[in-house]
Design an enzyme around this catalytic site. Structure first.
Site, PDB file in Angstrom:
ATOM      1  N   THR A 142       0.557  -1.157  -0.017  1.00  0.00           N
ATOM      2  CA  THR A 142       0.371  -0.043  -0.146  1.00  0.00           C
ATOM      3  C   THR A 142       1.014   1.181  -0.265  1.00  0.00           C
ATOM      4  O   THR A 142       2.143   1.662   1.046  1.00  0.00           O
ATOM      5  CB  THR A 142      -0.758   0.225   0.813  1.00  0.00           C
ATOM      6  OG1 THR A 142      -1.097  -1.447   1.400  1.00  0.00           O
ATOM      7  CG2 THR A 142      -1.632   0.814   1.304  1.00  0.00           C
ATOM      8  N   CYS A 282      -2.467  -1.535   8.538  1.00  0.00           N
ATOM      9  CA  CYS A 282      -3.116  -0.428   7.493  1.00  0.00           C
ATOM     10  C   CYS A 282      -3.962   0.761   7.970  1.00  0.00           C
ATOM     11  O   CYS A 282      -3.137   1.849   7.259  1.00  0.00           O
ATOM     12  CB  CYS A 282      -3.844  -1.751   6.744  1.00  0.00           C
ATOM     13  SG  CYS A 282      -2.587  -2.716   6.142  1.00  0.00           S
TER      14      CYS A 282
HETATM   15  N1  NAD Z   1      -1.697  -7.988   6.546  1.00  0.00           N
HETATM   16  C1  NAD Z   1      -2.457  -6.670   5.898  1.00  0.00           C
HETATM   17  O1  NAD Z   1      -4.268  -7.063   5.836  1.00  0.00           O
HETATM   18  C2  NAD Z   1      -2.231  -6.297   4.298  1.00  0.00           C
HETATM   19  C3  NAD Z   1      -3.806  -5.936   3.796  1.00  0.00           C
HETATM   20  C4  NAD Z   1      -3.916  -5.201   2.657  1.00  0.00           C
HETATM   21  C5  NAD Z   1      -2.441  -4.722   2.499  1.00  0.00           C
HETATM   22  N2  NAD Z   1      -1.304  -4.838   3.256  1.00  0.00           N
HETATM   23  C6  NAD Z   1       0.233  -3.987   2.457  1.00  0.00           C
HETATM   24  O2  NAD Z   1       1.026  -5.301   2.351  1.00  0.00           O
HETATM   25  C7  NAD Z   1       2.266  -4.770   2.691  1.00  0.00           C
HETATM   26  C8  NAD Z   1       2.503  -5.946   3.012  1.00  0.00           C
HETATM   27  O3  NAD Z   1       2.257  -6.155   4.315  1.00  0.00           O
HETATM   28  P1  NAD Z   1       2.144  -7.745   5.538  1.00  0.00           P
HETATM   29  O4  NAD Z   1       1.251  -7.345   6.406  1.00  0.00           O
HETATM   30  O5  NAD Z   1       2.393  -8.327   4.972  1.00  0.00           O
HETATM   31  O6  NAD Z   1       3.442  -6.930   5.722  1.00  0.00           O
HETATM   32  P2  NAD Z   1       4.183  -8.063   6.800  1.00  0.00           P
HETATM   33  O7  NAD Z   1       5.324  -7.719   8.035  1.00  0.00           O
HETATM   34  O8  NAD Z   1       3.399  -9.521   7.371  1.00  0.00           O
HETATM   35  O9  NAD Z   1       5.283  -8.839   6.248  1.00  0.00           O
HETATM   36  C9  NAD Z   1       6.167  -8.279   5.853  1.00  0.00           C
HETATM   37  C10 NAD Z   1       7.032  -9.107   5.065  1.00  0.00           C
HETATM   38  O10 NAD Z   1       8.815  -8.842   4.187  1.00  0.00           O
HETATM   39  C11 NAD Z   1       9.913  -8.796   4.587  1.00  0.00           C
HETATM   40  N3  NAD Z   1      10.625  -7.888   4.137  1.00  0.00           N
HETATM   41  C12 NAD Z   1      10.864  -6.996   4.011  1.00  0.00           C
HETATM   42  N4  NAD Z   1      11.921  -6.265   3.195  1.00  0.00           N
HETATM   43  C13 NAD Z   1      11.682  -6.810   2.848  1.00  0.00           C
HETATM   44  C14 NAD Z   1      12.318  -6.890   1.404  1.00  0.00           C
HETATM   45  N5  NAD Z   1      13.460  -5.953   1.284  1.00  0.00           N
HETATM   46  N6  NAD Z   1      13.105  -7.954   0.965  1.00  0.00           N
HETATM   47  C15 NAD Z   1      12.432  -9.254   1.796  1.00  0.00           C
HETATM   48  N7  NAD Z   1      11.266  -8.769   2.007  1.00  0.00           N
HETATM   49  C16 NAD Z   1      11.061  -7.784   3.023  1.00  0.00           C
HETATM   50  C17 NAD Z   1       9.450  -9.514   5.968  1.00  0.00           C
HETATM   51  O11 NAD Z   1      10.482  -9.518   6.461  1.00  0.00           O
HETATM   52  C18 NAD Z   1       8.560 -10.469   5.983  1.00  0.00           C
HETATM   53  O12 NAD Z   1       8.062 -11.347   6.352  1.00  0.00           O
HETATM   54  C19 NAD Z   1       1.794  -3.320   3.228  1.00  0.00           C
HETATM   55  O13 NAD Z   1       2.264  -2.374   1.839  1.00  0.00           O
HETATM   56  C20 NAD Z   1       0.688  -3.520   3.623  1.00  0.00           C
HETATM   57  O14 NAD Z   1       0.272  -1.890   4.898  1.00  0.00           O
HETATM   58  C21 NAD Z   1      -1.604  -5.287   4.283  1.00  0.00           C
END
Ligand code: NAD
Length: 453
Positions: A142, A282
């Site tokens: 996002t 979020c």
């Molecule tokens: N969790 C939700 O409910 C949700 C819903 C919709 C959108 N989003 C969006 O999706 C995105 C991800 O969110 P999430 O909740 O999955 O995050 P998260 O923290 O659960 O997972 C992210 C993963 O990315 C890894 N990571 C970080 N930097 C990295 C890099 N440079 N290379 C490889 N891996 C890397 C981390 O180790 C982690 O395992 C965000 O932008 C969030 O706003 C999340």
């Protein structure tokens, strides 16, 4: 909305992109968290080869062993994905094989509430040198409008030496899954897609449409898709802020906001939101992305930031009201013991990111309470790491009873308990604070005091 199924599409304009064919390309998912792992697993379960790359080697090992610590992918489904083609790895060299990449890394905010694009830039720096010409890079994180094309594109170009829009193409498809929600999953919700040119859009439509039965909305540009996602969450934040403000007004005039909302909800166009603590990564974060963009272009976002202020202060407001009510009914107790039920940012997930329970606990400590927390989703160690609190199991004996119980998160484990279980937690004459009104039946129990918004 276009929700037609996958259909025949023109091949990519340039033969360089032949290997990025959405039906057979090797896929990569970068960031195997709440968003990335379910996505990678869904493709792999359908027999696609998916390189699942994450910086966190420990997380990769757990996934390889068949465990998703976020609780989003069941072990059986993860095993199926591993057998089907998911290759979890912490070695970025494996990314070289993929021709369609989906970036799902976190987009948090800095301590001064500005967008922190560090994970995205780090992902671009890792991907760049391993990108082959003819790769499509799709961002799912996002962001505010412009980040994909104006920040990530140049970062990928720098790191790869390739020309974006020619050697590699960008796409954007925001993720909408809702952790802990078993109804709205990767394979059921409508996916918004956008990309650099019609061929990319068609490729994304085909790629994601294969997962969710063709429920695809093609946005006219990457910026539109970025904006759509960030306003979805900002809208939710503002609506919750509104009912939070109403809750505080109702409390002051001795009305139950839950009674007021129940009555108002009978109007056909009344929007059904409930008051509560807004945490997580979020709803409480994305509005700051939107307000940052707004300020960059010279427009002060009054409504968006007002909503944020209200929701950011709600934990303090609730703690203040609880402390006030406690002093009314239990003046003589010195250093009272409070038990907060729930410390995750929402119900039925193990996620504590931006949880409001620590804020609530700190404020109660300032009001003179000793605070313990019970959360069936968290280890004692995790709870203690939230600071200034003890972690306890659901108290079993009378010796463990407390003066104040605060029901902060409506975990199913709590919802399923009989009201007597909550009464048993309390020293007679103590207070049960139930901001969201989960146990309103307690208001008629003798020997305890009950407070709700
Ligand atoms: N969790 C939700 O409910 C949700 C819903 C919709 C959108 N989003 C969006 O999706 C995105 C991800 O969110 P999430 O909740 O999955 O995050 P998260 O923290 O659960 O997972 C992210 C993963 O990315 C890894 N990571 C970080 N930097 C990295 C890099 N440079 N290379 C490889 N891996 C890397 C981390 O180790 C982690 O395992 C965000 O932008 C969030 O706003 C999340």
């Amino acid at each position: 909305m276009d929700i037609s199924g996958p259909e025949e599409v023109e091949p990519f304009l340039s033969p360089v992109f032949e290997d990025a064919d959405p039906d057979r390309a090797v896929l990569a998912v970068i960031g195997l968290g709440y968003v990335g792992l379910p996505l990678a697993a869904a493709f792999a379960a359908r027999g696609r080869r998916v390189i699942g790359y994450d910086l966190n080697a420990e997380r990769v090992l757990r996934i390889r062993a068949g465990f998703d610590d976020t609780g989003e992918v069941a072990s059986a489904d993860l095993q199926q994905a591993l057998a089907g083609g998911l290759v979890p790895t912490a070695d970025p060299e494996h990314l070289r094989e993929a021709r369609i990449m989906m970036v799902c890394v976190p987009t948090p905010i800095t301590p001064d509430r500005r967008p922190d694009l560090g994970h995205l830039l780090s992902a671009c720096a890792i991907l760049g040198p391993r990108l082959a010409p003819g790769t499509v890079v799709i961002f799912e994180s996002t962001v505010y409008p412009g980040v994909t094309e104006d920040v990530c594109g140049p970062a990928l170009a720098d790191a790869s030496g390739l020309i974006v829009g020619q050697d590699i193409l960008l796409g954007y498809s925001p993720e909408r899954i809702n952790p802990g929600d078993r109804d709205h999953r990767v394979d059921t919700i409508v996916k918004v897609v956008a990309g650099q040119g019609d061929a990319v859009v068609d490729a994304l439509r085909r790629l994601y449409g294969g997962l969710n039965g063709g429920r695809i909305h093609c946005a006219p540009s990457i910026r539109v898709a970025e904006a759509a996602k960030v306003i979805e969450n900002a809208q939710r934040d503002i609506n919750i802020a509104f009912v939070n403000e109403i809750a505080l007004i109702c409390e002051r005039i001795g009305l139950s906001v839950h009674d007021v909302l129940a009555a108002a909800r009978t109007k056909w166009n009344f929007l059904d939101f409930r008051p509560g603590l807004v945490g997580g990564h979020c709803i409480g974060v994305d509005p700051y992305y939107l307000s940052h963009l707004s300020q960059m272009i010279g427009h002060e976002p009054e409504v968006i930031l007002a909503g944020r202020r209200t929701n950011d202060h709600m934990a303090d407001e609730i703690a203040d009201r609880i402390a006030f009510r406690f002093r009314e009914v239990c003046q003589e107790v010195l250093r009272p013991l409070a038990l907060i039920l729930g410390a995750t940012f929402k119900e039925d997930v193990p996620d504590v990111r931006n949880s409001r329970t620590p804020q609530l606990a700190r404020r109660l400590v300032r009001h003179g309470f000793r605070v313990a927390i019970h959360d069936p989703w968290l280890s004692g160690e995790k709870i203690r790491s939230l600071g200034e609190v003890e972690a306890i199991n659901w108290p079993k004996s009378k010796d463990e009873r407390v003066n104040l119980v605060v029901i902060a998160v409506e975990h199913q484990d709590f919802r399923e308990r009989p009201l007597e279980d909550f009464v048993d937690l309390l020293i007679p004459g103590g207070l049960i604070a139930d901001p969201k009104g989960m146990c309103r039946g307690l208001s008629v129990f003798p020997s305890l005091n009950y407070w709700s918004l």
